[in-house]
Design a protein around this motif. Structure first.
Motif, PDB file in Angstrom:
ATOM      1  N   LYS A 330      23.807  28.473  11.266  1.00  0.00           N
ATOM      2  CA  LYS A 330      24.318  29.824  11.064  1.00  0.00           C
ATOM      3  C   LYS A 330      23.987  30.273   9.645  1.00  0.00           C
ATOM      4  N   TRP A 331      23.649  31.554   9.516  1.00  0.00           N
ATOM      5  CA  TRP A 331      23.283  32.109   8.223  1.00  0.00           C
ATOM      6  C   TRP A 331      24.237  33.248   7.850  1.00  0.00           C
ATOM      7  N   ARG A 332      24.573  33.313   6.569  1.00  0.00           N
ATOM      8  CA  ARG A 332      25.272  34.476   6.015  1.00  0.00           C
ATOM      9  C   ARG A 332      24.554  34.853   4.718  1.00  0.00           C
ATOM     10  N   SER A 333      24.507  36.133   4.416  1.00  0.00           N
ATOM     11  CA  SER A 333      23.773  36.527   3.207  1.00  0.00           C
ATOM     12  C   SER A 333      24.327  37.827   2.627  1.00  0.00           C
ATOM     13  N   ARG A 334      24.075  37.994   1.354  1.00  0.00           N
ATOM     14  CA  ARG A 334      24.280  39.271   0.676  1.00  0.00           C
ATOM     15  C   ARG A 334      23.200  39.384  -0.387  1.00  0.00           C
ATOM     16  N   ARG A 335      22.745  40.593  -0.584  1.00  0.00           N
ATOM     17  CA  ARG A 335      21.755  40.822  -1.628  1.00  0.00           C
ATOM     18  C   ARG A 335      22.055  42.102  -2.374  1.00  0.00           C
ATOM     19  N   GLN A 336      21.478  42.201  -3.539  1.00  0.00           N
ATOM     20  CA  GLN A 336      21.714  43.347  -4.414  1.00  0.00           C
ATOM     21  C   GLN A 336      20.395  43.771  -5.030  1.00  0.00           C
ATOM     22  N   LEU A 337      20.188  45.067  -5.117  1.00  0.00           N
ATOM     23  CA  LEU A 337      19.005  45.628  -5.763  1.00  0.00           C
ATOM     24  C   LEU A 337      19.461  46.545  -6.886  1.00  0.00           C
ATOM     25  N   HIS A 338      18.890  46.368  -8.059  1.00  0.00           N
ATOM     26  CA  HIS A 338      19.198  47.301  -9.136  1.00  0.00           C
ATOM     27  C   HIS A 338      17.926  47.567  -9.934  1.00  0.00           C
ATOM     28  N   GLU A 339      17.855  48.789 -10.434  1.00  0.00           N
ATOM     29  CA  GLU A 339      16.684  49.231 -11.173  1.00  0.00           C
ATOM     30  C   GLU A 339      16.912  49.030 -12.669  1.00  0.00           C
ATOM     31  N   GLU A 340      15.853  48.579 -13.354  1.00  0.00           N
ATOM     32  CA  GLU A 340      15.902  48.423 -14.798  1.00  0.00           C
ATOM     33  C   GLU A 340      14.658  49.045 -15.394  1.00  0.00           C
ATOM     34  N   ALA A 341      14.678  49.193 -16.713  1.00  0.00           N
ATOM     35  CA  ALA A 341      13.549  49.842 -17.380  1.00  0.00           C
ATOM     36  C   ALA A 341      12.248  49.070 -17.187  1.00  0.00           C
ATOM     37  N   ASP A 342      12.351  47.738 -17.095  1.00  0.00           N
ATOM     38  CA  ASP A 342      11.135  46.931 -16.977  1.00  0.00           C
ATOM     39  C   ASP A 342      10.834  46.516 -15.537  1.00  0.00           C
ATOM     40  N   GLY A 343      11.505  47.132 -14.552  1.00  0.00           N
ATOM     41  CA  GLY A 343      11.197  46.818 -13.162  1.00  0.00           C
ATOM     42  C   GLY A 343      12.441  46.678 -12.313  1.00  0.00           C
ATOM     43  N   ASP A 344      12.233  46.556 -11.007  1.00  0.00           N
ATOM     44  CA  ASP A 344      13.337  46.401 -10.066  1.00  0.00           C
ATOM     45  C   ASP A 344      13.705  44.928  -9.945  1.00  0.00           C
ATOM     46  N   ARG A 345      15.002  44.662  -9.738  1.00  0.00           N
ATOM     47  CA  ARG A 345      15.487  43.296  -9.585  1.00  0.00           C
ATOM     48  C   ARG A 345      16.271  43.192  -8.282  1.00  0.00           C
ATOM     49  N   GLN A 346      15.918  42.206  -7.468  1.00  0.00           N
ATOM     50  CA  GLN A 346      16.654  41.956  -6.235  1.00  0.00           C
ATOM     51  C   GLN A 346      17.231  40.543  -6.299  1.00  0.00           C
ATOM     52  N   MET A 347      18.514  40.430  -6.017  1.00  0.00           N
ATOM     53  CA  MET A 347      19.195  39.143  -6.020  1.00  0.00           C
ATOM     54  C   MET A 347      19.702  38.868  -4.609  1.00  0.00           C
ATOM     55  N   LEU A 348      19.382  37.699  -4.077  1.00  0.00           N
ATOM     56  CA  LEU A 348      19.743  37.354  -2.706  1.00  0.00           C
ATOM     57  C   LEU A 348      20.523  36.042  -2.704  1.00  0.00           C
ATOM     58  N   PHE A 349      21.750  36.076  -2.183  1.00  0.00           N
ATOM     59  CA  PHE A 349      22.552  34.867  -2.014  1.00  0.00           C
ATOM     60  C   PHE A 349      22.686  34.602  -0.515  1.00  0.00           C
ATOM     61  N   VAL A 350      22.340  33.390  -0.108  1.00  0.00           N
ATOM     62  CA  VAL A 350      22.330  33.020   1.298  1.00  0.00           C
ATOM     63  C   VAL A 350      23.099  31.711   1.469  1.00  0.00           C
ATOM     64  N   CYS A 351      23.868  31.616   2.544  1.00  0.00           N
ATOM     65  CA  CYS A 351      24.532  30.359   2.896  1.00  0.00           C
ATOM     66  C   CYS A 351      24.042  29.926   4.273  1.00  0.00           C
ATOM     67  N   GLY A 352      23.729  28.656   4.411  1.00  0.00           N
ATOM     68  CA  GLY A 352      23.275  28.101   5.682  1.00  0.00           C
ATOM     69  C   GLY A 352      24.073  26.865   6.048  1.00  0.00           C
ATOM     70  N   THR A 353      24.071  26.534   7.334  1.00  0.00           N
ATOM     71  CA  THR A 353      24.921  25.445   7.842  1.00  0.00           C
ATOM     72  C   THR A 353      24.579  24.092   7.238  1.00  0.00           C
ATOM     73  N   ARG A 354      23.299  23.823   7.067  1.00  0.00           N
ATOM     74  CA  ARG A 354      22.881  22.523   6.541  1.00  0.00           C
ATOM     75  C   ARG A 354      21.559  22.691   5.812  1.00  0.00           C
ATOM     76  N   PHE A 355      21.138  21.641   5.118  1.00  0.00           N
ATOM     77  CA  PHE A 355      19.853  21.689   4.431  1.00  0.00           C
ATOM     78  C   PHE A 355      18.902  20.686   5.060  1.00  0.00           C
ATOM     79  N   ASP A 356      17.743  21.180   5.471  1.00  0.00           N
ATOM     80  CA  ASP A 356      16.652  20.314   5.916  1.00  0.00           C
ATOM     81  C   ASP A 356      15.357  21.099   5.719  1.00  0.00           C
ATOM     82  N   LYS A 357      14.239  20.529   6.107  1.00  0.00           N
ATOM     83  CA  LYS A 357      12.950  21.184   5.888  1.00  0.00           C
ATOM     84  C   LYS A 357      12.861  22.508   6.645  1.00  0.00           C
ATOM     85  N   TYR A 358      13.439  22.568   7.856  1.00  0.00           N
ATOM     86  CA  TYR A 358      13.410  23.806   8.635  1.00  0.00           C
ATOM     87  C   TYR A 358      14.211  24.899   7.926  1.00  0.00           C
ATOM     88  N   VAL A 359      15.399  24.549   7.467  1.00  0.00           N
ATOM     89  CA  VAL A 359      16.252  25.533   6.788  1.00  0.00           C
ATOM     90  C   VAL A 359      15.591  25.999   5.490  1.00  0.00           C
TER      91      VAL A 359
END
Length: 432
Positions: A330-359
């Motif tokens: 199962k996946w849950r996520s939130r991300r944020q985009l904000h503009e700055e003078a030197d470019g756009d910044r996107q921040m993505l936080f994701v949570c997943g059920t487990r960690f493996d090569k597929y995930v």
């Protein structure tokens, strides 16, 4: 002073309390004395160490650097007492300590004026030397960065360690070709304790360096005046569709009135733990120091006023993904985009059920796709930076989660076939 701000000084313990009227009610902010000096060194060195400790404890140790020696003619020159570096901004900190018993007010004002002028000259010299030749400098994490002066926008901070600064003392100095500011150590400790983010402190210092000078010791008052103005300012109008259908505008003051972590939970610490995870994991992976610090600076740009809410959300998302049925992810996520003078910044936080090569591979495709989509929508893919952080539960009992990081800068270079494949895997729903 604003009608919504009162100051009370307690001579008994040398503390200052600010009483602030906010939309949420009356708030009292007690500002204690500066952090005690270490007793195993002379006061001047102790003041440097105490300022370093405050910045490394409440900010990140990775962003505060010790002085370095460089050769000048037949001798050597010290490059700043301390440096703060985050992203493309840097501050040279020159710390001046009154090591004898204070005299009369006029004599003390004259001494403060003298050492402030010297501090600004030294800071200007440090930047000049770094622009001529890069210097290796060691930060609070114990790692070394080659600091090139042309890579940063600089400012100077004269930091005063003084037991009794006379009232209404406003140091004056000639312009030095860059923003400059004078603070007491109490002011310094207050800013780091209030914001708990080196990047936010640097942004504040650059902001107020352009304001008219104020009396030493009055920085908390100015902070709250600016915080009240931020709270009253209308939100910036942004195009929420840049992140896709379901995007929402979220506005928070640049300067929070309540100290970072001042809520009823310790959820704000989640973001600090994530930053520590990223800092140490990138050390183990042998990532170039300049790249490691730039990633940390990108993450440290998460607005201070949002950190507690984001921390609680991450805890909730982690708890949710752990409930997935056996064999499912199962996946849950939130991300944020904000503009700055030197470019756009996107921040993505994701949570997943487990960690493996597929995930891990799926997470990488998610970040790449969202980076590509935002770059297409803004029409500025070359100036877009996306930083993705994946948290997965750790079942060993040694730590609550594992942290994985992906950073993408500039055009994605995805083929149409890859875009179609990733869109099938990650359909746009809400703000995911």
């Amino acid at each position: 002073m604003s009608d919504a701000l009162w100051r009370f000084t307690d001579p008994g313990n040398d503390s200052v309390s600010l009483i602030i009227e906010t939309p949420a009610g009356t708030h009292v902010r007690r500002i204690p004395r500066a952090m005690p000096l270490p007793t195993d060194v002379e006061p001047g060195i102790g003041a440097e160490k105490a300022a370093h400790t405050a910045a490394a404890t409440w900010g990140l140790p990775d962003f505060v650097f010790q002085s370095s020696l460089t050769r000048k003619g037949s001798g050597q020159r010290e490059l700043g007492d301390r440096l703060l570096l985050s992203g493309k901004r840097g501050a040279v900190i020159q710390i001046k300590s009154r090591t004898v018993k204070p005299k009369g007010d006029e004599e003390e004002r004259a001494w403060i004026q003298k050492v402030t002028k010297k501090a600004m000259s030294q800071a200007k010299g440090t930047v000049r030397m770094l622009r001529l030749q890069a210097a290796d400098m060691v930060n609070g994490r114990g790692t070394t960065l080659s600091v090139a002066g042309h890579a940063y926008e600089w400012m100077a901070v004269s930091l005063l360690d003084h037991e009794h600064v006379p009232d209404e003392t406003v140091p004056r100095f000639e312009p030095i070709g860059m923003p400059a500011l004078t603070l007491t150590r109490r002011d310094w400790d207050f800013l780091f304790d209030q914001l708990r983010s080196t990047t936010a402190v640097l942004d504040y210092l650059f902001r107020v360096a352009g304001e008219p000078p104020i009396a030493l010791g009055d920085e908390p008052v100015r902070y709250y005046q600016l915080a009240a103005a931020d709270a009253a300012a209308p939100p910036v109008d942004i195009d929420t569709e840049l992140v896709g259908p379901g995007g929402r505008r979220f506005s928070t003051p640049l300067l929070p009135q309540v100290p970072a972590g001042g809520g009823e939970t310790n959820a704000h610490l989640v973001i600090r733990v994530v930053l520590e995870d990223v800092a140490t994991s990138m050390l183990r992976d042998g990532v170039a120091e300049s790249d490691r610090l730039m990633v940390l600076a990108d993450l440290d740009r998460l607005p201070v006023g949002m950190r507690e809410e984001w921390g609680q959300l991450l805890l909730d998302m982690l708890d949710d993904v752990e409930q997935a049925p056996e064999g499912h992810v199962k996946w849950r996520s939130r991300r944020q985009l904000h503009e700055e003078a030197d470019g756009d910044r996107q921040m993505l936080f994701v949570c997943g059920t487990r960690f493996d090569k597929y995930v891990e591979a799926s997470f990488g495709s998610y970040v790449m796709l969202r980076h590509h989509q935002v770059g297409e929508r803004t029409g500025r893919p070359e100036s877009l930076c996306s930083v993705g952080v994946l948290l997965t539960p750790n079942y060993s009992g040694t730590r609550p989660w594992d942290t994985t990081l992906v950073k993408i800068l500039g055009p994605s270079h995805l083929s149409p076939e890859e875009v179609s494949e990733f869109e099938a895997l990650w359909p746009q729903s809400g703000t995911a």
